[in-house]
Write an enzyme that holds these catalytic residues in place. Structure first.
Site, PDB file in Angstrom:
ATOM      1  N   THR A  50       0.822  -1.223   0.000  1.00 13.21           N
ATOM      2  CA  THR A  50       0.000   0.000   0.000  1.00 13.21           C
ATOM      3  C   THR A  50       0.848   1.262   0.000  1.00 13.21           C
ATOM      4  N   GLY A  89       2.801  -2.998   8.390  1.00 10.66           N
ATOM      5  CA  GLY A  89       2.983  -3.281   9.808  1.00 10.66           C
ATOM      6  C   GLY A  89       4.445  -3.573  10.112  1.00 10.66           C
ATOM      7  N   GLU A 331      -5.987  -6.219   3.936  1.00  5.87           N
ATOM      8  CA  GLU A 331      -6.046  -7.457   3.129  1.00  5.87           C
ATOM      9  C   GLU A 331      -7.178  -7.395   2.118  1.00  5.87           C
TER      10      GLU A 331
HETATM   11  C1  LIG Z   1      -1.127 -18.761  10.234  1.00  8.11           C
HETATM   12  C2  LIG Z   1      -1.252 -17.278  10.465  1.00  8.11           C
HETATM   13  C3  LIG Z   1      -2.722 -16.842  10.521  1.00  8.11           C
HETATM   14  C4  LIG Z   1      -2.839 -15.344  10.600  1.00  8.11           C
HETATM   15  C5  LIG Z   1      -4.255 -14.893  10.655  1.00  8.11           C
HETATM   16  C6  LIG Z   1      -4.493 -13.590   9.952  1.00  8.11           C
HETATM   17  C7  LIG Z   1      -3.869 -12.433  10.693  1.00  8.11           C
HETATM   18  C8  LIG Z   1      -3.839 -11.200   9.843  1.00  8.11           C
HETATM   19  C9  LIG Z   1      -2.657 -10.335  10.173  1.00  8.11           C
HETATM   20  C10 LIG Z   1      -2.417  -9.336   9.073  1.00  8.11           C
HETATM   21  C11 LIG Z   1      -2.032  -7.958   9.580  1.00  8.11           C
HETATM   22  C12 LIG Z   1      -2.475  -6.879   8.617  1.00  8.11           C
HETATM   23  C13 LIG Z   1      -1.587  -6.880   7.412  1.00  8.11           C
HETATM   24  C14 LIG Z   1      -2.253  -6.168   6.260  1.00  8.11           C
HETATM   25  C15 LIG Z   1      -1.700  -6.264   5.034  1.00  8.11           C
HETATM   26  C16 LIG Z   1      -2.351  -5.634   3.901  1.00  8.11           C
HETATM   27  O1  LIG Z   1      -3.393  -5.005   3.968  1.00  8.11           O
HETATM   28  S1  LIG Z   1      -1.528  -5.968   2.447  1.00  8.11           S
HETATM   29  C17 LIG Z   1      -2.352  -4.999   1.259  1.00  8.11           C
HETATM   30  C18 LIG Z   1      -3.708  -5.558   0.912  1.00  8.11           C
HETATM   31  N1  LIG Z   1      -4.207  -4.897  -0.257  1.00  8.11           N
HETATM   32  C19 LIG Z   1      -5.124  -5.451  -1.062  1.00  8.11           C
HETATM   33  O2  LIG Z   1      -5.667  -6.500  -0.805  1.00  8.11           O
HETATM   34  C20 LIG Z   1      -5.410  -4.685  -2.333  1.00  8.11           C
HETATM   35  C21 LIG Z   1      -6.800  -4.977  -2.842  1.00  8.11           C
HETATM   36  N2  LIG Z   1      -6.864  -4.750  -4.271  1.00  8.11           N
HETATM   37  C22 LIG Z   1      -6.730  -5.788  -5.154  1.00  8.11           C
HETATM   38  O3  LIG Z   1      -6.568  -6.936  -4.806  1.00  8.11           O
HETATM   39  C23 LIG Z   1      -6.829  -5.442  -6.640  1.00  8.11           C
HETATM   40  O4  LIG Z   1      -6.609  -4.073  -6.817  1.00  8.11           O
HETATM   41  C24 LIG Z   1      -8.228  -5.802  -7.220  1.00  8.11           C
HETATM   42  C25 LIG Z   1      -9.326  -5.230  -6.354  1.00  8.11           C
HETATM   43  C26 LIG Z   1      -8.317  -7.295  -7.318  1.00  8.11           C
HETATM   44  C27 LIG Z   1      -8.365  -5.181  -8.595  1.00  8.11           C
HETATM   45  O5  LIG Z   1      -7.163  -5.427  -9.267  1.00  8.11           O
HETATM   46  P1  LIG Z   1      -7.137  -5.351 -10.871  1.00  8.11           P
HETATM   47  O6  LIG Z   1      -5.736  -5.463 -11.313  1.00  8.11           O
HETATM   48  O7  LIG Z   1      -7.949  -4.213 -11.321  1.00  8.11           O
HETATM   49  O8  LIG Z   1      -7.776  -6.745 -11.208  1.00  8.11           O
HETATM   50  P2  LIG Z   1      -9.126  -7.109 -11.931  1.00  8.11           P
HETATM   51  O9  LIG Z   1      -9.118  -6.522 -13.281  1.00  8.11           O
HETATM   52  O10 LIG Z   1     -10.287  -6.852 -11.014  1.00  8.11           O
HETATM   53  O11 LIG Z   1      -8.927  -8.701 -12.021  1.00  8.11           O
HETATM   54  C28 LIG Z   1      -7.958  -9.228 -12.913  1.00  8.11           C
HETATM   55  C29 LIG Z   1      -8.029 -10.719 -12.818  1.00  8.11           C
HETATM   56  O12 LIG Z   1      -7.251 -11.158 -11.686  1.00  8.11           O
HETATM   57  C30 LIG Z   1      -8.062 -11.925 -10.811  1.00  8.11           C
HETATM   58  N3  LIG Z   1      -7.605 -11.657  -9.462  1.00  8.11           N
HETATM   59  C31 LIG Z   1      -7.620 -10.467  -8.814  1.00  8.11           C
HETATM   60  N4  LIG Z   1      -7.094 -10.597  -7.582  1.00  8.11           N
HETATM   61  C32 LIG Z   1      -6.729 -11.906  -7.442  1.00  8.11           C
HETATM   62  C33 LIG Z   1      -6.138 -12.677  -6.374  1.00  8.11           C
HETATM   63  N5  LIG Z   1      -5.793 -12.117  -5.200  1.00  8.11           N
HETATM   64  N6  LIG Z   1      -5.899 -13.988  -6.605  1.00  8.11           N
HETATM   65  C34 LIG Z   1      -6.258 -14.538  -7.811  1.00  8.11           C
HETATM   66  N7  LIG Z   1      -6.828 -13.880  -8.864  1.00  8.11           N
HETATM   67  C35 LIG Z   1      -7.061 -12.573  -8.659  1.00  8.11           C
HETATM   68  C36 LIG Z   1      -9.460 -11.474 -11.081  1.00  8.11           C
HETATM   69  O13 LIG Z   1     -10.390 -12.470 -10.685  1.00  8.11           O
HETATM   70  C37 LIG Z   1      -9.428 -11.258 -12.587  1.00  8.11           C
HETATM   71  O14 LIG Z   1      -9.510 -12.509 -13.204  1.00  8.11           O
HETATM   72  P3  LIG Z   1     -10.246 -12.593 -14.648  1.00  8.11           P
HETATM   73  O15 LIG Z   1     -11.635 -12.058 -14.433  1.00  8.11           O
HETATM   74  O16 LIG Z   1     -10.220 -14.054 -14.960  1.00  8.11           O
HETATM   75  O17 LIG Z   1      -9.440 -11.718 -15.560  1.00  8.11           O
HETATM   76  C1  LIG Z   2      -4.346  -1.744  10.602  1.00 13.43           C
HETATM   77  C2  LIG Z   2      -3.917  -1.780   9.159  1.00 13.43           C
HETATM   78  C3  LIG Z   2      -2.795  -2.536   8.813  1.00 13.43           C
HETATM   79  C4  LIG Z   2      -2.355  -2.539   7.488  1.00 13.43           C
HETATM   80  N1  LIG Z   2      -1.206  -3.248   7.178  1.00 13.43           N
HETATM   81  C5  LIG Z   2      -0.742  -3.202   5.894  1.00 13.43           C
HETATM   82  C6  LIG Z   2       0.455  -3.911   5.551  1.00 13.43           C
HETATM   83  O1  LIG Z   2       1.086  -4.549   6.389  1.00 13.43           O
HETATM   84  N2  LIG Z   2       0.900  -3.837   4.267  1.00 13.43           N
HETATM   85  C7  LIG Z   2       0.216  -3.132   3.298  1.00 13.43           C
HETATM   86  O2  LIG Z   2       0.662  -3.103   2.152  1.00 13.43           O
HETATM   87  N3  LIG Z   2      -0.943  -2.471   3.602  1.00 13.43           N
HETATM   88  C8  LIG Z   2      -1.431  -2.495   4.864  1.00 13.43           C
HETATM   89  N4  LIG Z   2      -2.594  -1.831   5.173  1.00 13.43           N
HETATM   90  C9  LIG Z   2      -3.260  -1.013   4.143  1.00 13.43           C
HETATM   91  C10 LIG Z   2      -4.523  -1.703   3.641  1.00 13.43           C
HETATM   92  O3  LIG Z   2      -4.197  -2.782   2.838  1.00 13.43           O
HETATM   93  C11 LIG Z   2      -5.343  -0.669   2.841  1.00 13.43           C
HETATM   94  O4  LIG Z   2      -5.774   0.331   3.717  1.00 13.43           O
HETATM   95  C12 LIG Z   2      -6.555  -1.365   2.214  1.00 13.43           C
HETATM   96  O5  LIG Z   2      -6.125  -2.181   1.142  1.00 13.43           O
HETATM   97  C13 LIG Z   2      -7.601  -0.376   1.700  1.00 13.43           C
HETATM   98  O6  LIG Z   2      -7.029   0.488   0.740  1.00 13.43           O
HETATM   99  P1  LIG Z   2      -7.169   2.087   0.942  1.00 13.43           P
HETATM  100  O7  LIG Z   2      -6.710   2.418   2.308  1.00 13.43           O
HETATM  101  O8  LIG Z   2      -6.524   2.722  -0.222  1.00 13.43           O
HETATM  102  O9  LIG Z   2      -8.718   2.361   0.902  1.00 13.43           O
HETATM  103  P2  LIG Z   2      -9.535   2.906  -0.382  1.00 13.43           P
HETATM  104  O10 LIG Z   2      -9.485   1.903  -1.455  1.00 13.43           O
HETATM  105  O11 LIG Z   2      -9.140   4.296  -0.663  1.00 13.43           O
HETATM  106  O12 LIG Z   2     -11.010   2.825   0.253  1.00 13.43           O
HETATM  107  C14 LIG Z   2     -11.759   3.979   0.587  1.00 13.43           C
HETATM  108  C15 LIG Z   2     -13.175   3.746   0.117  1.00 13.43           C
HETATM  109  O13 LIG Z   2     -13.172   3.675  -1.321  1.00 13.43           O
HETATM  110  C16 LIG Z   2     -13.968   2.565  -1.741  1.00 13.43           C
HETATM  111  N5  LIG Z   2     -13.459   2.020  -3.008  1.00 13.43           N
HETATM  112  C17 LIG Z   2     -12.176   1.918  -3.398  1.00 13.43           C
HETATM  113  N6  LIG Z   2     -12.078   1.321  -4.595  1.00 13.43           N
HETATM  114  C18 LIG Z   2     -13.362   1.046  -4.978  1.00 13.43           C
HETATM  115  C19 LIG Z   2     -13.935   0.408  -6.114  1.00 13.43           C
HETATM  116  N7  LIG Z   2     -13.175  -0.046  -7.129  1.00 13.43           N
HETATM  117  N8  LIG Z   2     -15.279   0.266  -6.147  1.00 13.43           N
HETATM  118  C20 LIG Z   2     -16.048   0.699  -5.124  1.00 13.43           C
HETATM  119  N9  LIG Z   2     -15.561   1.320  -4.013  1.00 13.43           N
HETATM  120  C21 LIG Z   2     -14.236   1.476  -3.953  1.00 13.43           C
HETATM  121  C22 LIG Z   2     -13.791   1.542  -0.622  1.00 13.43           C
HETATM  122  O14 LIG Z   2     -14.889   0.623  -0.625  1.00 13.43           O
HETATM  123  C23 LIG Z   2     -13.780   2.422   0.621  1.00 13.43           C
HETATM  124  O15 LIG Z   2     -15.126   2.624   1.057  1.00 13.43           O
HETATM  125  C24 LIG Z   2      -3.066  -1.803   6.493  1.00 13.43           C
HETATM  126  C25 LIG Z   2      -4.197  -1.071   6.847  1.00 13.43           C
HETATM  127  C26 LIG Z   2      -4.638  -1.054   8.174  1.00 13.43           C
HETATM  128  C27 LIG Z   2      -5.865  -0.265   8.536  1.00 13.43           C
END
Ligand SMILES: CCCCCCCCCCCCC/C=C/C(=O)SCCNC(=O)CCNC(=O)[C@H](O)C(C)(C)COP(=O)(O)OP(=O)(O)OC[C@H]1O[C@@H](n2cnc3c(N)ncnc32)[C@H](O)[C@@H]1OP(=O)(O)O
Ligand SMILES: Cc1cc2nc3c(=O)[nH]c(=O)nc-3n(C[C@H](O)[C@H](O)[C@H](O)COP(=O)(O)OP(=O)(O)OC[C@H]3O[C@@H](n4cnc5c(N)ncnc54)[C@H](O)[C@@H]3O)c2cc1C
Length: 572
Positions: A50, A89, A331
């Site tokens: 992110t 994180g 996530e």
């Molecule tokens: C043992 C341990 C247990 C632990 C328990 C859990 C504890 C948790 C601790 C964690 C602490 C917090 C840490 C946090 C970390 C983070 O937050 S990391 C950052 C997370 N960020 C995201 O998840 C970003 C979200 N956004 C996206 O995934 C993508 O932008 C999107 C929304 C998918 C859109 O991407 P885009 O490129 O526009 O793709 P599309 O055009 O929509 O799709 C293209 C094709 O790809 C397929 N696809 C998309 N994502 C995936 C995937 N993840 N895996 C597989 N395939 C995927 C999608 O279906 C499309 O397929 P087709 O339709 O066939 O083309």
């Molecule tokens: C506690 C915490 C820990 C984290 N740890 C990590 C980490 O370790 N590593 C890491 O990489 N990231 C981490 N993140 C970041 C996290 O992955 C992002 O905050 C998350 O993916 C959401 O993205 P954003 O913040 O840009 O929200 P945005 O996408 O800007 O969301 C804001 C609003 O826009 C809307 N929106 C956005 N896109 C669309 C769409 N296409 N259609 C409709 N609505 C939409 C959402 O639904 C939401 O209501 C962490 C976040 C938190 C809060």
């Protein structure tokens, strides 16, 4: 911390997605290198995807990794203020390495997002390395024990071999070798699958605390002149807590299913079979959103059901909430995840089913629905499915609700297109329906897995009480979403009335087993860390002891305060 299978010593802390990403996207040689003693002595990794300006929209990430064949290095750079990595994180103070997601540039072309291991602090002095500007993002809603940080890279050079190359590669001359499937670079399905289990755990902890406390707490008068009753005897208290208890069991079974499904499909993927990846992505994205939203709301229900003491940190409920609520955002932000499941899987499957394709997995019902659409079947207006013998009929009701909402979303897109909107606009103007369809699909999956699980229970008494919980979970969902079922012609108004009455009966039936059902989660006092949820029920003694430990009570009010107060008083 995690233990590498071949090494007994525990590895250092790997935050968030660092290790799962490494395990998923590093080559065996890279795994060797990153886990050799030189690396695992103090490697503390974070996962930096992110950016300040982009979290959801991965394709919009701006950080670049440009290959320089003359030095066999990648140059990592944050070109704009919005490209600064933000949130990872453990980045703020702790980590000395980061997996950085960056747009790969080689031979003058951009090849999209790839993962790079970037050393960010000196392994001996822990001082940030040249070109690395890193720090903590400041106070947050919670998670204060985690140093979520920022990372600005100023033309930082890393060796060619620090790009995770299990799927995509860059040759020494800069030639890019595509991954077998572009979807493999997304990752995240592991953690999303695991978060479902975290939802179950958060629910189990919260309802254990609230139900045990509700058995200890006596309040008000139920019958004049009689002693104050346990608050667990109030129908409203049962109506708040027993559906949460049922959901805790439901999500426990779904969490187990997701773990098994992840293991099975990731095994196929490692063997080169990517056919199930769409199902895994759709399930993990949808169920992560569905279960975290539900658990997030339910934790608050449990806190408020404990009255004032629920608001005290001694209950542990505020901390459970603060720690759990970001799961709805990280996530994969929940709305975006629901849209992924609907747009990338359900509508696509609906269209395939409409042309007669036999679908497999969690969407196979769409093929049945397409066939039935050809042979519509009148919904029985008779008795509503109200007994544990009717659980399978309830699964079918949820299945048909999901099918009808997927069809409604698909038809909305069609109508928007016919109004002349572009594809993207048509999808955006149908996104409320798409989220509803995903929610209904996930709800069906949860009910189905709960009922499937009952078939594996041998003990008759356990099976009976779990069946009652499953019935309560399904009927409560029916009542909460009765609009969908009525709109789809799957329920009549008289039946909906009977459902509400039946829910009240089930609350009464579950009352005698409620405390045993939370004890069965086997969460010890240390794990619960809650005065209200103590196994021995000695709440008041320990609440008083807990308060007396408060730092404010370590000293009496100082006489200088009285000196300060006296002149004020004399002026009042
Ligand atoms: C043992 C341990 C247990 C632990 C328990 C859990 C504890 C948790 C601790 C964690 C602490 C917090 C840490 C946090 C970390 C983070 O937050 S990391 C950052 C997370 N960020 C995201 O998840 C970003 C979200 N956004 C996206 O995934 C993508 O932008 C999107 C929304 C998918 C859109 O991407 P885009 O490129 O526009 O793709 P599309 O055009 O929509 O799709 C293209 C094709 O790809 C397929 N696809 C998309 N994502 C995936 C995937 N993840 N895996 C597989 N395939 C995927 C999608 O279906 C499309 O397929 P087709 O339709 O066939 O083309
Ligand atoms: C506690 C915490 C820990 C984290 N740890 C990590 C980490 O370790 N590593 C890491 O990489 N990231 C981490 N993140 C970041 C996290 O992955 C992002 O905050 C998350 O993916 C959401 O993205 P954003 O913040 O840009 O929200 P945005 O996408 O800007 O969301 C804001 C609003 O826009 C809307 N929106 C956005 N896109 C669309 C769409 N296409 N259609 C409709 N609505 C939409 C959402 O639904 C939401 O209501 C962490 C976040 C938190 C809060």
């Amino acid at each position: 911390s995690c233990v590498h299978p071949d090494r007994p010593e525990p590895l250092d802390l790997h935050l968030g997605m660092f290790l799962p990403t490494l395990l998923n996207q590093a080559t065996p040689e890279q795994m060797e290198r990153f886990f050799t003693p030189a690396w695992n002595l103090r490697i503390i990794g974070t996962y930096a995807q992110t950016e300040m300006g982009h979290g959801t929209h991965l394709r919009g990430l701006e950080t670049t990794a440009t290959f320089d064949p003359s030095t066999q290095e990648f140059v990592l750079h944050s070109p704009t203020i919005s490209s600064i990595k933000w949130w990872p994180g453990g980045l703020g103070k702790t980590s000395n390495h980061a997996i950085v997601l960056a747009q790969l540039h080689t031979q003058g072309r951009c090849h999209g997002l790839h993962a790079f291991i970037v050393p960010i602090r000196d392994m001996d002095t822990h001082v940030p390395l040249p070109g690395v500007v890193v720090g903590d993002i400041g106070p947050k809603f919670g998670f204060s024990e985690v140093d979520n940080g920022f990372l600005k890279l100023e033309h930082v050079r890393i060796p060619l071999d620090n790009m995770l190359m299990k799927f995509a590669k860059v040759e020494p001359d800069g030639t890019y070798v595509k991954p077998p499937s572009a979807k493999l670079t997304y990752g995240m399905v592991f953690i999303r699958s695991m978060i479902v289990g975290q939802s179950a755990l958060a629910l189990a902890k919260s309802c254990t605390i609230a139900i045990r406390y509700s058995a200890v707490r006596h309040q008000s008068e139920l019958r004049p002149g009689e002693p104050e009753p346990q608050i667990l005897n109030y129908q409203t208290q049962q109506h708040k807590l027993f559906p949460v208890l049922a959901a805790a069991y439901a999500f426990t079974f779904v969490g187990q299913y997701m773990k098994d499904t992840y293991r099975r499909i990731s095994g196929d993927i490692h063997a080169g079979d990517y056919s199930q990846l769409p199902e895994l992505h759709a399930l993990s994205a949808g169920l992560k959103a569905f279960t975290t939203w539900a658990a997030n709301a339910a934790i608050e229900v449990c806190r408020m059901s404990c009255g004032g003491h629920g608001y005290s940190r001694s209950s542990a409920l505020p901390d459970i909430y603060v720690e759990f609520t970001p799961t709805c955002t990280y996530e994969g932000e929940n709305t975006v995840m629901m849209l992924q499941t609907a747009s990338r899987y359900l509508v696509k499957s609906y269209r395939q089913a409409s042309v007669g394709q036999r679908l497999q997995g969690s969407v196979s019902y769409l093929s049945e629905a397409a066939a039935q659409r050809l042979r519509p079947r009148p919904v029985s207006g008779g008795a509503a499915p109200l007994s544990t013998q009717d659980l399978l009929s309830l699964v079918h009701l949820y299945q048909r609700r999901a099918a009808s909402l997927v069809e409604l979303a698909a038809k909305s897109i069609q109508q928007e297109l016919q109004r002349g909107r572009s594809q993207e606009e048509a999808w955006n103007h149908s996104s409320i329906d798409l989220v509803r369809a995903s929610d209904a699909h996930c709800h069906f999956v949860v009910v189905k897995l709960f009922v499937d699980k009952l078939e594996q229970v041998d003990d008759a008494a356990v099976k009976a009480v779990l069946s009652t919980l499953a019935l309560l979970y399904a009927l409560k969902g029916l009542a909460d979403n009765s609009g969908d079922f009525l709109q789809a012609g799957l329920l009549t108004v008289p039946q909906a009335t009977r459902v509400s009455a039946r829910i009240k009966e089930l609350l009464e039936e579950l009352r005698p087993d409620a405390v045993a059902l939370v004890d069965a989660f086997d969460l010890n006092d240390r794990k619960l860390n809650s005065v209200l949820g103590r196994y021995d029920g000695n709440v008041y003694e320990h609440l008083y002891e807990w308060a007396r430990q408060s730092p404010l009570n370590a000293t009496e009010v100082h006489e200088s305060f009285h000196k300060y107060l006296k002149p004020l008083r004399s002026r009042l």
